[in-house]
Design a protein around this motif. Structure first.
Motif, short mmCIF file in Angstrom:
data_model
loop_
_atom_site.label_atom_id
_atom_site.label_comp_id
_atom_site.label_asym_id
_atom_site.label_seq_id
_atom_site.Cartn_x
_atom_site.Cartn_y
_atom_site.Cartn_z
N LYS A 109 3.93 -46.41 3.91
CA LYS A 109 4.45 -45.46 3.49
C LYS A 109 3.62 -44.12 3.24
O LYS A 109 3.93 -42.87 3.56
N PHE A 167 19.73 -44.97 -0.57
CA PHE A 167 20.79 -45.48 0.24
C PHE A 167 21.05 -47.04 0.06
O PHE A 167 20.24 -47.71 -0.20
N SER A 176 13.55 -49.39 -1.85
CA SER A 176 14.49 -49.87 -2.66
C SER A 176 13.65 -50.46 -3.97
O SER A 176 14.24 -50.69 -4.91
N GLY A 218 14.92 -47.77 11.67
CA GLY A 218 15.35 -49.10 11.45
C GLY A 218 16.63 -49.10 11.00
O GLY A 218 17.60 -48.13 11.03
#
Ligand code: NAD
Length: 735
Positions: free
Chosen positions: A422, A466, A444, A337
């Motif tokens: 996940k 990131f 996040s 994504g």
């Protein structure tokens, strides 16, 4: 050790070659300056020398001044830092002026020796100011070369004559992007700007320099500002054409810096005042302003965070000792994504082989197409060649088959933010990856320690967080789970070094570090809307403290539906401890009205059909009428700054942050925390702990307990401590 070599040729031309041993890029130090000075004297004193070439033994000319050395000038004169700095700067001016005059007779301006700067590649800072003092600048036609004066970007200005010579050579208007924005230009563009003379094929660089020396006449050595009747291009301050330019520049600088960056204002003052006096006096004025800037706390903090500590972190300051090189050869990215595609792209760009996995081939291909799109943009801007694009894309395999992950030494997972999804992909990858492979998640919000429980090897499990967009944002937050081992940390750090980003390493806790601090900032702004504070006051107060985006604009950019999602998840996790109902009322209302921010062309701001912001949405005032009595600007500013900074202190208290350098660098790079301040810890140090506690006390009494001063800050106030005094490591530059 010698940084400069001197060689006199049979043709009477001396060559001074800059080649700092054991360094890939030349940087100037005061020892280097003294050496250069000796060589210049030798050339001027030798009747057998008719001209001098200054060049480099490396592929580039020079990266600039060693900022550590510059900062060290403060200690040169005991008890008088300003004198130490001023003397050091004047030493540079004296040498460069000696080169510029070339030993000519001051009266007749005859008999000087030509100095030519022959630059094979990049020349920055004093690496460009030294050439500016020469009589001719010839640059190799090197596609990688960048020339310029980027000092303003670390809170300084070009103080080795750049601020004086550049506007005198090309005028204030043309000088503005180079001096005030620190724009680095390719040789051809710098020639068009009028600051260099020639661009020649690399293999003819020295020959071209010699040819010019052989043909040079006395008049060629007289700089325009040393010639009779000199007038500043575009006009000096008190001329009909110059006056509006100087007035305009003041306005432009104020608009850009909101008055919080001292260097920009000092730079303009140096140019303006310098333009009114003879050249030598102008250099002195430049040196005085430079000294003043070097001595402001903001500059010291900016150099410390944006240069010294940023570099230290990039070079592995927090890398665990004794772990062998963990450079990544093949990375598997799960989820193609927005984030996964970006991570795949930056990895492939760094020469790493990438397997990009998604649930369907279509989705995986879209991820690879995203990389192609970024490369195409680069081609349009002539930064990337077709061959480079093909090479980078060839490193990315888009697939659905987990078996393709065989041989990976790092996995970065970036699937949906859902613990179940996940866990599923972690298990699937675990089944095929080599035993030593490190597994990273880009989550996040989810705790690393709990995600690690899905892995058979939690000591090899880590967070690599990131920021979006991945190819533009330079910060990467590395998060250690409870069981994460040193090799995983080293792997993550080595990966971040390979992709040329700046890492911080933090411990596992809700929102880690960056999001933990930025969310209260956004919430504080949104809460003020609910409380009837004028939205324009909120946004402008943010700008006036140097935040790049006001909290409402930031909310629109990151999207209001994301804000709602985070609010719901946090409420679910915290239960009764969750206290954010005022901000949520506003967020949920906008969400219910379909105003998700920029992506729906409506949020806190209104947008036109082309997606351009047209102003704050009028519906805000209708839903949350503005109070007749507004809080003071100072209070609004402090609410916005303290909401972030106190959270940073709590992160340090809680042990989420282990090093304040990471706290400061992470804040400026990660969410744009007022860069002029050097970060929240530097900002609190500039205020002083006592003053910070007084502000927190006032805010908590007036606006709520969330501003209560953390115990650590209170203790520091009592002991008159600073963060860098108490926790600082190797931060000499700002000492
Ligand atoms: P996204 O929805 O754009 O991408 C997720 C991708 O994962 C999709 O392509 C989806 O098809 C794929 N996927 C879902 N289930 C899968 C499965 N079982 N197997 C393989 N692929 C699967 O989301 P995103 O914004 O890229 O976020 C990804 C992760 O990065 C999340 O954990 C998010 O919290 C985190 N993150 C997002 C941001 C941001 O700004 N968007 C910033 C930092 C971190």
């Amino acid at each position: 050790m010698t940084d400069f070599q001197y060689k006199k040729g049979d043709d009477g031309i001396a060559t001074i070659t800059w080649d700092c041993p054991e360094k890939s890029m030349n940087v100037m130090t005061f020892d280097g300056l003294a050496e250069l000075d000796r060589h210049v004297d030798a050339a001027l004193a030798d009747d057998g020398v008719k001209g001098v070439i200054i060049t480099s033994g490396k592929k580039d000319f020079a990266g600039g001044m060693d900022l550590n050395v510059l900062a060290g000038l403060r200690d040169q004169v005991k008890g008088n830092p300003a004198e130490g700095i001023f003397n050091g700067i004047m030493q540079m001016h004296t040498l460069l002026r000696k080169i510029e005059l070339g030993g000519m007779d001051p009266k007749t301006q005859k008999g000087g020796k030509p100095f030519v700067a022959a630059l094979p590649g990049t020349a920055a800072g004093i690496g460009f100011e030294l050439p500016l003092a020469c009589h001719r600048i010839i640059v190799a036609d090197n596609p990688k070369a960048k020339l310029g004066l980027p000092e303003i970007l670390v809170g300084l200005f070009p103080g080795a004559g750049g601020a004086t010579r550049v506007p005198r050579k090309i005028g204030l208007m043309a000088a503005a992007p180079i001096l005030m924005e620190g724009k680095m230009l390719a040789p051809a563009k710098m020639k068009a700007a009028g600051l260099i003379d020639d661009v020649v094929p690399a293999d003819t660089l020295i020959a071209a320099a010699k040819e010019w020396i052989n043909a040079a006449k006395d008049a060629d050595l007289v700089k325009p500002w040393d010639a009779k009747g000199y007038k500043m291009p575009g006009g000096a301050p008190y001329t009909p054409s110059g006056l509006p330019m100087f007035v305009g520049a003041s306005v432009m600088i104020l608009a850009k810096t909101q008055g919080v960056y001292p260097a920009a204002k000092a730079l303009l003052a140096a140019i303006y005042e310098g333009a009114l006096v003879p050249f030598e006096t102008a250099l002195k004025i430049e040196a005085r302003w430079f000294t003043k800037v070097m001595n402001t706390p903001s500059t010291a903090a900016m150099i410390r965070s944006l240069f010294v500590n940023k570099q230290a972190l990039e070079k592995g300051a927090v890398r665990p000792d004794g772990v062998a090189d963990q450079s990544v050869r093949k990375v598997g990215v799960l989820g193609a994504g927005m984030m996964g595609a970006g991570i795949g792209y930056v990895s492939a760009l760094a020469g790493i082989e990438v397997v990009l996995i998604d649930a369907t081939q279509d989705a995986a291909d879209r991820g690879k197409a995203h990389a192609a799109g970024i490369l195409d943009e680069g081609i349009k801007r002539k930064k990337v060649t077709d061959a480079k694009k093909a090479e980078v894309l060839a490193r990315i395999t888009a697939a659905t088959d987990y078996a393709k992950l065989a041989g990976c030494d790092l996995i970065v997972e970036a699937v949906f933010e859902d613990p179940g999804v996940k866990a599923e992909v972690t298990k699937k990858a675990d089944a095929v990856i080599p035993a030593e492979c490190i597994f990273a998640t880009n989550t996040s919000t989810l705790p690393i320690t709990s995600l690690a429980s899905a892995s058979a090897r939690p000591e090899q499990f880590i967070g690599i967080h990131f920021f979006s967009p991945v190819h533009k944002m330079n910060l990467v937050e590395i998060i250690k789970g409870a069981k994460t081992g040193n090799r995983a940390v080293a792997k993550a750090l080595d990966f971040v070094r390979q992709i040329r980003k700046t890492p911080i390493v933090v411990n596992d806790a809700r929102f880690f570090y960056a999001n933990r601090c930025i969310i209260p900032y956004v919430n504080e702004g949104v809460m003020m809307v609910q409380q009837g504070v004028a939205p324009a006051l909120i946004e402008n107060a943010a700008k006036l403290v140097g935040m790049p985006l006001g909290p409402l604009q930031l909310s629109d950019e990151t999207s209001i539906d994301l804000g709602v999602k985070i609010a719901k998840a946090t409420k679910a996790a915290l239960g009764n401890d969750y206290k954010n109902d005022e901000a949520d009322e506003v967020l949920f209302k906008l969400f219910d009205e379909g105003r998700y921010g920029r992506k729906t062309n409506g949020g806190f701001y209104a947008y036109d059909d082309k997606g351009k912001r047209t102003g704050l949405w009028s519906g805000l005032a209708a839903n949350w009428p503005q109070k007749a009595e507004q809080p003071s600007l100072e209070d609004v500013k402090m609410r916005l700054m303290m909401s972030q900074s106190l959270e940073a202190v709590r992160a340090l208290e809680d042990g989420v942050l282990e090093d304040i350098r990471e706290g400061d660098v992470g804040a400026v790079l990660g969410w744009g925390f007022a860069p002029w301040s050097g970060g929240p810890f530097s900002w609190l140090d500039i205020l002083g702990a006592k003053q910070a506690v007084a502000i927190a006390d006032h805010l908590s009494k007036t606006y709520g307990e969330r501003f209560a001063a953390p115990a650590l800050l209170r203790e520091m106030a009592k002991k008159s401590e600073t963060f860098y005094g108490r926790f600082g490591k190797q931060d000499k530059a700002a000492a």
